[in-house]
Design a protein around this motif. Sequence first.
Motif, mmCIF file in Angstrom:
data_model
loop_
_atom_site.group_PDB
_atom_site.id
_atom_site.type_symbol
_atom_site.label_atom_id
_atom_site.label_comp_id
_atom_site.label_asym_id
_atom_site.label_seq_id
_atom_site.Cartn_x
_atom_site.Cartn_y
_atom_site.Cartn_z
ATOM 1 N N LEU A 257 16.465 52.287 42.950
ATOM 2 C CA LEU A 257 17.097 52.984 41.839
ATOM 3 C C LEU A 257 16.003 53.684 41.063
ATOM 4 C CD1 LEU A 257 19.790 52.036 39.521
ATOM 5 C CD2 LEU A 257 17.548 51.979 38.472
ATOM 6 N N PHE A 258 16.279 54.865 40.540
ATOM 7 C CA PHE A 258 15.299 55.581 39.727
ATOM 8 C C PHE A 258 15.990 56.011 38.444
ATOM 9 C CE2 PHE A 258 11.095 57.622 40.840
ATOM 10 C CZ PHE A 258 10.726 57.852 39.538
ATOM 11 N N HIS A 259 15.624 55.405 37.340
ATOM 12 C CA HIS A 259 16.206 55.710 36.028
ATOM 13 C C HIS A 259 15.252 56.658 35.304
ATOM 14 C CE1 HIS A 259 18.060 55.280 32.158
ATOM 15 N NE2 HIS A 259 17.107 54.516 31.664
ATOM 16 N N ILE A 260 15.698 57.879 35.062
ATOM 17 C CA ILE A 260 14.823 58.895 34.472
ATOM 18 C C ILE A 260 14.942 58.882 32.946
ATOM 19 C CG2 ILE A 260 14.200 61.337 34.447
ATOM 20 C CD1 ILE A 260 13.629 60.224 37.086
ATOM 21 N N ASN A 261 14.473 57.792 32.344
ATOM 22 C CA ASN A 261 14.339 57.797 30.889
ATOM 23 C C ASN A 261 13.000 58.460 30.569
ATOM 24 O OD1 ASN A 261 12.944 55.593 32.025
ATOM 25 N ND2 ASN A 261 12.957 54.507 30.102
ATOM 26 N N TRP A 262 12.586 58.475 29.335
ATOM 27 C CA TRP A 262 11.368 59.155 28.891
ATOM 28 C C TRP A 262 11.470 60.654 29.178
ATOM 29 C CZ3 TRP A 262 5.982 56.604 29.051
ATOM 30 C CH2 TRP A 262 6.065 55.258 28.761
ATOM 31 N N THR A 263 12.673 61.175 29.290
ATOM 32 C CA THR A 263 12.903 62.578 29.632
ATOM 33 C C THR A 263 13.839 63.175 28.592
ATOM 34 O OG1 THR A 263 12.618 62.000 31.952
ATOM 35 C CG2 THR A 263 13.651 64.107 31.488
ATOM 36 N N ALA A 264 13.567 64.404 28.190
ATOM 37 C CA ALA A 264 14.208 65.015 27.028
ATOM 38 C C ALA A 264 15.721 65.163 27.123
ATOM 39 C CB ALA A 264 13.573 66.375 26.744
ATOM 40 N N LYS B 55 19.505 65.808 29.878
ATOM 41 C CA LYS B 55 20.175 65.614 31.163
ATOM 42 C C LYS B 55 19.773 66.680 32.185
ATOM 43 C CE LYS B 55 24.751 65.226 33.222
ATOM 44 N NZ LYS B 55 26.193 65.267 32.986
ATOM 45 N N ASP B 56 19.619 67.909 31.749
ATOM 46 C CA ASP B 56 19.235 68.973 32.678
ATOM 47 C C ASP B 56 17.887 68.671 33.331
ATOM 48 O OD1 ASP B 56 21.551 70.409 32.150
ATOM 49 O OD2 ASP B 56 20.596 71.663 30.608
ATOM 50 N N ASP B 57 16.910 68.217 32.535
ATOM 51 C CA ASP B 57 15.599 67.865 33.094
ATOM 52 C C ASP B 57 15.707 66.656 34.021
ATOM 53 O OD1 ASP B 57 14.361 69.945 31.788
ATOM 54 O OD2 ASP B 57 13.490 68.699 30.206
ATOM 55 N N LYS B 58 16.513 65.683 33.650
ATOM 56 C CA LYS B 58 16.689 64.499 34.497
ATOM 57 C C LYS B 58 17.224 64.892 35.877
ATOM 58 C CE LYS B 58 17.449 61.375 30.672
ATOM 59 N NZ LYS B 58 18.071 60.188 30.171
ATOM 60 N N LEU B 59 18.251 65.735 35.893
ATOM 61 C CA LEU B 59 18.811 66.195 37.171
ATOM 62 C C LEU B 59 17.790 67.002 37.960
ATOM 63 C CD1 LEU B 59 22.415 67.193 36.035
ATOM 64 C CD2 LEU B 59 21.746 65.230 37.422
ATOM 65 N N LEU B 60 17.048 67.865 37.277
ATOM 66 C CA LEU B 60 16.011 68.660 37.931
ATOM 67 C C LEU B 60 14.979 67.751 38.594
ATOM 68 C CD1 LEU B 60 14.554 71.400 38.459
ATOM 69 C CD2 LEU B 60 13.416 71.044 36.244
ATOM 70 N N PHE B 61 14.488 66.751 37.869
ATOM 71 C CA PHE B 61 13.463 65.850 38.404
ATOM 72 C C PHE B 61 13.989 65.063 39.602
ATOM 73 C CE2 PHE B 61 11.563 65.529 33.856
ATOM 74 C CZ PHE B 61 11.046 66.815 33.970
ATOM 75 N N LEU B 62 15.203 64.553 39.494
ATOM 76 C CA LEU B 62 15.784 63.791 40.610
ATOM 77 C C LEU B 62 15.978 64.689 41.837
ATOM 78 C CD1 LEU B 62 18.308 61.590 38.633
ATOM 79 C CD2 LEU B 62 16.338 60.766 39.941
ATOM 80 N N ARG B 63 16.441 65.902 41.632
ATOM 81 C CA ARG B 63 16.608 66.837 42.753
ATOM 82 C C ARG B 63 15.276 67.166 43.393
ATOM 83 N NH1 ARG B 63 20.871 69.702 39.255
ATOM 84 N NH2 ARG B 63 22.804 68.933 40.188
ATOM 85 N N GLN B 64 14.236 67.389 42.578
ATOM 86 C CA GLN B 64 12.908 67.692 43.123
ATOM 87 C C GLN B 64 12.365 66.575 43.991
ATOM 88 O OE1 GLN B 64 10.766 68.541 39.476
ATOM 89 N NE2 GLN B 64 11.152 70.743 39.630
ATOM 90 N N MET B 65 12.715 65.341 43.651
ATOM 91 C CA MET B 65 12.253 64.194 44.443
ATOM 92 C C MET B 65 13.156 63.915 45.632
ATOM 93 S SD MET B 65 10.933 61.405 41.666
ATOM 94 C CE MET B 65 12.437 61.363 40.723
ATOM 95 N N GLY B 66 14.280 64.639 45.735
ATOM 96 C CA GLY B 66 15.229 64.393 46.810
ATOM 97 C C GLY B 66 16.057 63.136 46.594
ATOM 98 N N LEU B 67 16.214 62.742 45.325
ATOM 99 C CA LEU B 67 16.942 61.509 45.001
ATOM 100 C C LEU B 67 18.290 61.751 44.346
ATOM 101 C CD1 LEU B 67 13.978 59.347 43.645
ATOM 102 C CD2 LEU B 67 15.026 59.282 45.918
ATOM 103 N N TRP B 68 18.714 63.004 44.260
ATOM 104 C CA TRP B 68 20.024 63.281 43.686
ATOM 105 C C TRP B 68 20.999 63.580 44.819
ATOM 106 C CZ3 TRP B 68 22.174 62.118 39.354
ATOM 107 C CH2 TRP B 68 23.402 62.678 39.032
ATOM 108 N N HIS B 69 22.054 62.791 44.904
ATOM 109 C CA HIS B 69 22.993 62.932 46.027
ATOM 110 C C HIS B 69 24.367 63.303 45.526
ATOM 111 C CE1 HIS B 69 19.899 61.061 48.427
ATOM 112 N NE2 HIS B 69 19.787 60.163 47.482
#
Length: 130
Positions: free
Chosen positions: A107-114, A116-130
């Motif tokens: 699981l990857f919880h993207i807290n410490w991020t400003a 929702k748009d940035d959270k989705l961007l970061f997860l997509r960049q890592m290939g972890l958004w499905h």
Amino acid sequence: QQHDILFQDDGVRSQRFAPFSANSGFYYVRYNKRTRYLLTSVLYHGDDVVANRSHQQTLSSLLTEHASLYGLKVKTLSGFDYPCGFHYHRRPNFLRDVVSGKKSPWLFHINWTANKDDKLLFLRQMGLWH
């Protein structure tokens, strides 16, 4: 050992979240008397949440109290299996391993991020958004 509650590691090692560094954004709770009492106590400390502007700080202090006084068994999960925003923003070598497929977090919880748009961007960049 059976634990009552399992937390993702927040990455912070300050007194504010000591000793467990528990991230309140993701955790497992075993249903029993100890956890019912803990979570009831969190509700009763709503004024602390408002004053501290952090439910995580309030929960952290109650975890310590309940572990000491009532035998609550708390475990903080590995940051490499259950990473969060701390790992994203502060552990670049770990991120390279995730992107290359060498590491595969549960699981990857993207807290410490400003936002929702940035959270989705970061997860997509890592290939972890499905």
